[in-house]
Design a protein around this motif. Structure first.
Motif, PDB file in Angstrom:
ATOM      1  N   ASN A  41       0.844  -1.202   0.000  1.00 22.02           N
ATOM      2  CA  ASN A  41       0.000   0.000   0.000  1.00 22.02           C
ATOM      3  C   ASN A  41       0.878   1.249   0.000  1.00 22.02           C
ATOM      4  O   ASN A  41       1.740   1.396   0.863  1.00 22.02           O
ATOM      5  CB  ASN A  41      -0.914   0.019   1.231  1.00 22.02           C
ATOM      6  CG  ASN A  41      -1.996  -1.036   1.156  1.00 22.02           C
ATOM      7  OD1 ASN A  41      -1.974  -1.893   0.269  1.00 22.02           O
ATOM      8  ND2 ASN A  41      -2.948  -0.974   2.078  1.00 22.02           N
ATOM      9  N   ILE A  42       0.632   2.135  -0.944  1.00 25.52           N
ATOM     10  CA  ILE A  42       1.488   3.313  -1.110  1.00 25.52           C
ATOM     11  C   ILE A  42       0.654   4.586  -1.068  1.00 25.52           C
ATOM     12  O   ILE A  42      -0.367   4.699  -1.763  1.00 25.52           O
ATOM     13  CB  ILE A  42       2.225   3.272  -2.482  1.00 25.52           C
ATOM     14  CG1 ILE A  42       2.870   1.903  -2.699  1.00 25.52           C
ATOM     15  CG2 ILE A  42       3.269   4.374  -2.582  1.00 25.52           C
ATOM     16  CD1 ILE A  42       3.037   1.571  -4.167  1.00 25.52           C
ATOM     17  N   PHE A  43       1.119   5.546  -0.297  1.00 27.64           N
ATOM     18  CA  PHE A  43       0.460   6.859  -0.274  1.00 27.64           C
ATOM     19  C   PHE A  43       0.941   7.650  -1.489  1.00 27.64           C
ATOM     20  O   PHE A  43       2.143   7.861  -1.651  1.00 27.64           O
ATOM     21  CB  PHE A  43       0.816   7.595   1.023  1.00 27.64           C
ATOM     22  CG  PHE A  43       0.387   9.039   1.046  1.00 27.64           C
ATOM     23  CD1 PHE A  43      -0.942   9.374   1.249  1.00 27.64           C
ATOM     24  CD2 PHE A  43       1.302  10.062   0.857  1.00 27.64           C
ATOM     25  CE1 PHE A  43      -1.348  10.697   1.265  1.00 27.64           C
ATOM     26  CE2 PHE A  43       0.905  11.394   0.880  1.00 27.64           C
ATOM     27  CZ  PHE A  43      -0.431  11.705   1.079  1.00 27.64           C
ATOM     28  N   ILE A  44       0.019   8.070  -2.338  1.00 29.85           N
ATOM     29  CA  ILE A  44       0.434   8.946  -3.447  1.00 29.85           C
ATOM     30  C   ILE A  44      -0.499  10.148  -3.586  1.00 29.85           C
ATOM     31  O   ILE A  44      -1.705  10.052  -3.350  1.00 29.85           O
ATOM     32  CB  ILE A  44       0.565   8.244  -4.833  1.00 29.85           C
ATOM     33  CG1 ILE A  44      -0.668   7.412  -5.161  1.00 29.85           C
ATOM     34  CG2 ILE A  44       1.813   7.416  -4.938  1.00 29.85           C
ATOM     35  CD1 ILE A  44      -0.639   6.903  -6.609  1.00 29.85           C
ATOM     36  N   GLU A  45       0.119  11.244  -3.959  1.00 31.78           N
ATOM     37  CA  GLU A  45      -0.667  12.446  -4.223  1.00 31.78           C
ATOM     38  C   GLU A  45      -1.318  12.294  -5.585  1.00 31.78           C
ATOM     39  O   GLU A  45      -0.748  11.681  -6.484  1.00 31.78           O
ATOM     40  CB  GLU A  45       0.242  13.677  -4.265  1.00 31.78           C
ATOM     41  CG  GLU A  45       0.747  14.107  -2.918  1.00 31.78           C
ATOM     42  CD  GLU A  45       1.802  15.185  -3.069  1.00 31.78           C
ATOM     43  OE1 GLU A  45       1.636  16.074  -3.915  1.00 31.78           O
ATOM     44  OE2 GLU A  45       2.813  15.115  -2.351  1.00 31.78           O
ATOM     45  N   ARG A  84       2.633  11.089 -10.696  1.00 30.15           N
ATOM     46  CA  ARG A  84       2.922  10.343  -9.456  1.00 30.15           C
ATOM     47  C   ARG A  84       2.834   8.834  -9.687  1.00 30.15           C
ATOM     48  O   ARG A  84       3.643   8.078  -9.167  1.00 30.15           O
ATOM     49  CB  ARG A  84       1.982  10.767  -8.325  1.00 30.15           C
ATOM     50  CG  ARG A  84       2.120  12.194  -7.872  1.00 30.15           C
ATOM     51  CD  ARG A  84       3.571  12.626  -7.766  1.00 30.15           C
ATOM     52  NE  ARG A  84       4.319  11.888  -6.757  1.00 30.15           N
ATOM     53  CZ  ARG A  84       5.633  11.686  -6.796  1.00 30.15           C
ATOM     54  NH1 ARG A  84       6.351  12.143  -7.816  1.00 30.15           N
ATOM     55  NH2 ARG A  84       6.244  11.019  -5.843  1.00 30.15           N
ATOM     56  N   VAL A 102       3.739   0.550   2.836  1.00 27.80           N
ATOM     57  CA  VAL A 102       3.741  -0.470   3.870  1.00 27.80           C
ATOM     58  C   VAL A 102       3.192  -1.772   3.277  1.00 27.80           C
ATOM     59  O   VAL A 102       2.393  -1.748   2.335  1.00 27.80           O
ATOM     60  CB  VAL A 102       2.917   0.035   5.088  1.00 27.80           C
ATOM     61  CG1 VAL A 102       1.435   0.066   4.779  1.00 27.80           C
ATOM     62  CG2 VAL A 102       3.197  -0.765   6.334  1.00 27.80           C
ATOM     63  N   VAL A 155      -4.506   6.034  -1.907  1.00 24.16           N
ATOM     64  CA  VAL A 155      -3.623   4.938  -1.535  1.00 24.16           C
ATOM     65  C   VAL A 155      -3.650   3.929  -2.676  1.00 24.16           C
ATOM     66  O   VAL A 155      -4.716   3.441  -3.057  1.00 24.16           O
ATOM     67  CB  VAL A 155      -4.047   4.292  -0.200  1.00 24.16           C
ATOM     68  CG1 VAL A 155      -3.195   3.052   0.086  1.00 24.16           C
ATOM     69  CG2 VAL A 155      -3.924   5.287   0.950  1.00 24.16           C
ATOM     70  N   GLY A 208      11.810   7.201  -0.738  1.00 31.31           N
ATOM     71  CA  GLY A 208      11.085   8.136   0.114  1.00 31.31           C
ATOM     72  C   GLY A 208       9.580   7.951   0.154  1.00 31.31           C
ATOM     73  O   GLY A 208       8.879   8.717   0.796  1.00 31.31           O
ATOM     74  N   PHE A 209       9.059   6.962  -0.526  1.00 32.73           N
ATOM     75  CA  PHE A 209       7.610   6.767  -0.507  1.00 32.73           C
ATOM     76  C   PHE A 209       7.133   6.283   0.860  1.00 32.73           C
ATOM     77  O   PHE A 209       7.802   5.478   1.514  1.00 32.73           O
ATOM     78  CB  PHE A 209       7.187   5.750  -1.569  1.00 32.73           C
ATOM     79  CG  PHE A 209       7.040   6.362  -2.928  1.00 32.73           C
ATOM     80  CD1 PHE A 209       5.829   6.937  -3.307  1.00 32.73           C
ATOM     81  CD2 PHE A 209       8.111   6.388  -3.814  1.00 32.73           C
ATOM     82  CE1 PHE A 209       5.693   7.525  -4.550  1.00 32.73           C
ATOM     83  CE2 PHE A 209       7.979   6.974  -5.060  1.00 32.73           C
ATOM     84  CZ  PHE A 209       6.777   7.551  -5.439  1.00 32.73           C
ATOM     85  N   ALA A 210       5.976   6.786   1.266  1.00 36.03           N
ATOM     86  CA  ALA A 210       5.320   6.253   2.450  1.00 36.03           C
ATOM     87  C   ALA A 210       4.566   5.013   1.978  1.00 36.03           C
ATOM     88  O   ALA A 210       3.574   5.115   1.259  1.00 36.03           O
ATOM     89  CB  ALA A 210       4.362   7.270   3.042  1.00 36.03           C
TER      90      ALA A 210
END
Lengths: 436, 144
Positions: free
Chosen positions: B6-10, B15, B66, B43, B62-64
């Motif tokens: 799972n990745i947080f992306i703008e 992106r 998990v 996400v 640097g990606f948030a």
């Protein structure tokens, strides 16, 4: 044009009598201030142990300046000069780093404040026949209550609507034939922009005057608002530390704001050297309460920049006229009339663990109103992979910011490392608003 | 349990590409993906053949992001089967937080990826297998 006064004797007092009165009131104020732990300590160091140590107005220069930080450090009771039982009202404003500042008022303090507001209103030619609509916030913010009591004492018909709900504002203006409105300049422009949408044409309104303050605006904006509404706009200046509105106000001649010098000692200083500046030189406004007993402030540095106009006003009021506020000595932002320090925002976002190391504050115009956008980077190590966590984080930041700065910002979440990194002294504020 | 990345992306141009570029450089095969969108951000959820390698590669940039344990269920591709699966999960108090699915062999087999609460404790694998579902592990997913 005929000039009306609320208190002709004091408003047209001659210089010598004014100075006598100021000296007497300054002594009383120093005596009152000595009752506070903060001033007792500070004035003793300056060799002032009683009001009588002030021999002339020149002795004002012996008194050290008081700053916003002093108020913050003295919170909550360090600058309280009377028994709490004497206090009838408290106004707090949000402090620069989360610690608020507080101003206490006795019954007499409120009475004096109200008297000054009456002078202001009458100076603009308004009378008890007028219908006064107050669109400033009520509550801890002093803009609403300050004008309210003055308008009531004068006998105007007061509509205490408070801020927001533009549709209702315009409806009230129409239904009750509002003649005088108190607003921020940007809100006034906002109302104008909404008239069409709410299908209330200007000729169904009865507006004659607007008292505009709480945020800086230019002479051009005044003219624009006057032309839009076909009204007279009067400039108002005040700050919660000095009660609120009613410190300085324009008369019918609209040539600078008369500052009630029998209640406030007015100085303009060079903010760098703190040297006193003469008329027509721009500097920081420094004010001393002369009549407030619950929280007397001596030589308070307002951080507002302005200058004093030279010469006499046609209205024959002898009190000096202050120019428009031309700027600030610090980084305070004014957002829809509300004072916001970037440090308040930083304090909030940086104490939230899920926020990373970088943030940015952006100010934009949404129509004529201000919009504040707080962009934060999320902290990758605390990301759980769950979108509900992000929703909750956004809501939490919004809620905590609103508690700290009173206004509700737009919160944006950004990827780690995506916001511009500022070199050296952080430049985190991007203000792209067009100046009014 | 297998893991989903799972990745947080703008939500702004470029992106998604920056994620796929990193994955491509790491020679990662994407088996399935979905995005939970919130307007200005979202996400991204990826089922990949080498989750640990993919996770490290993105975190390194640097990606948030998990890795989350999920339930990957193989379903026979015919009417009523997703309903059957959902009913089973409900019956065993397994709450579906988010899910996405795809057909891998039309008319024959589909895959359902489920983020859930309660699946860790329950003996869900046995229950599902007993009812004719296949429950996949990391190795089987990488071979899809």
């Amino acid at each position: 044009m005929e000039t009306y006064y609320w208190n002709k004797e004091l408003e047209t007092i001659d210089q010598a009598s004014l100075e006598d009165l100021q000296l007497k009131l300054l002594r009383d104020t120093v005596q009152a201030a000595l009752k506070t732990p903060f001033y007792r300590n500070r004035l003793k160091k300056a060799g002032i142990n009683s009001g009588d140590d002030i021999r002339s107005l020149q002795d004002l220069q012996r008194i050290p300046f008081t700053t916003k930080d002093d108020l913050r450090e003295g919170y909550p009771t360090g600058l309280l000069a009377v028994d709490l039982a004497e206090v009838v009202r408290i106004h707090t404003s949000s402090g620069t780093t989360g610690t608020p500042t507080v101003i206490y008022h006795t019954k007499e303090d409120l009475d004096n404040w109200t008297e000054l507001v009456c002078r202001c209103i009458v100076a603009t030619g308004a009378t008890r026949e007028d219908v006064f609509q107050n669109t400033m916030s009520y509550g801890l913010f002093t803009g609403g209550l300050g004008l309210h009591y003055g308008a009531e004492r004068l006998g105007m018909t007061v509509i205490p609507v408070g801020s927001g709900n533009t549709r209702r504002q315009i409806q009230l203006m129409k239904d009750f034939k509002t003649t005088v409105i108190h607003a921020t300049p940007s809100y006034m422009l906002h109302i104008y922009s909404k008239l069409n949408e709410f299908k209330i044409p200007l000729n169904e309104l009865f507006l004659k005057k607007a008292y505009l303050g709480a945020e800086p605006y230019s002479e051009n904006t005044r003219r624009k608002i006057e032309e839009f509404f076909h009204i007279d706009v009067y400039n108002s200046y005040g700050l919660s530390e000095m009660n609120g509105p009613g410190v300085s106000f324009e008369c019918i001649h609209k040539c600078g704001m008369h500052t009630w010098e029998d209640s406030y000692l007015l100085e303009i200083i060079d903010p760098k050297t703190t040297r006193t500046l003469s008329e027509e030189h721009e500097g920081e406004i420094v004010l001393t309460n002369l009549r407030r007993r619950a929280t007397p402030l001596l030589r308070y540095r307002t951080r507002d920049l302005a200058f004093i106009h030279k010469g006499k006003c046609k209205c024959r009021r002898t009190h000096h006229r202050l120019s428009r506020i031309t700027g600030r000595t610090d980084d305070m932002l004014i957002v829809n009339g509300v004072n916001v320090y970037p440090s308040q925002i930083e304090e909030v976002v940086m104490r939230i663990p899920q926020v990373g190391t970088n943030y940015q504050i952006c100010l934009e115009k949404d129509g004529t109103l201000d919009k504040i956008i707080v962009k934060v980077e999320i902290y990758s190590k605390l990301f759980t992979g769950d979108i509900r966590q992000l929703d909750a984080l956004k809501a939490k930041i919004n809620e905590e910011l609103r508690a700290a700065i009173i206004i509700s910002p737009i919160v944006e979440l950004h990827e780690p490392g995506s916001l511009p990194v500022s070199e050296g002294k952080a430049k985190r504020v991007v203000d792209s608003r067009i100046k009014l | 349990m297998p893991r989903q990345l799972n990745i947080f992306i703008e939500n702004r141009p470029g992106r998604l590409k920056s994620v796929t570029e990193i994955l491509s450089q790491g020679n990662i095969n994407i088996i399935a993906f979905t995005i939970q969108d919130r307007g200005d951000f979202g996400v991204m959820k990826l089922l990949v053949d080498k989750p640990d390698v993919a996770h490290l590669a993105l975190a390194d940039k640097g990606f948030a992001c998990v890795l989350k344990d999920i339930l990957v269920v193989s379903i026979q591709d015919k009417p009523g089967n997703l309903n059957k699966l959902a009913s089973l999960l409900l019956k065993h108090n397994i709450n579906i937080i988010d899910t996405h699915g795809f057909v891998i062999e039309p008319g024959n087999r589909g895959i359902c990826c489920i983020e859930s609460a309660g699946a860790e404790n329950a003996n869900i694998t046995k229950i599902l297998e007993k009812e004719g579902f296949g429950v996949l592990g990391d190795k089987e997913i990488s071979e899809l």
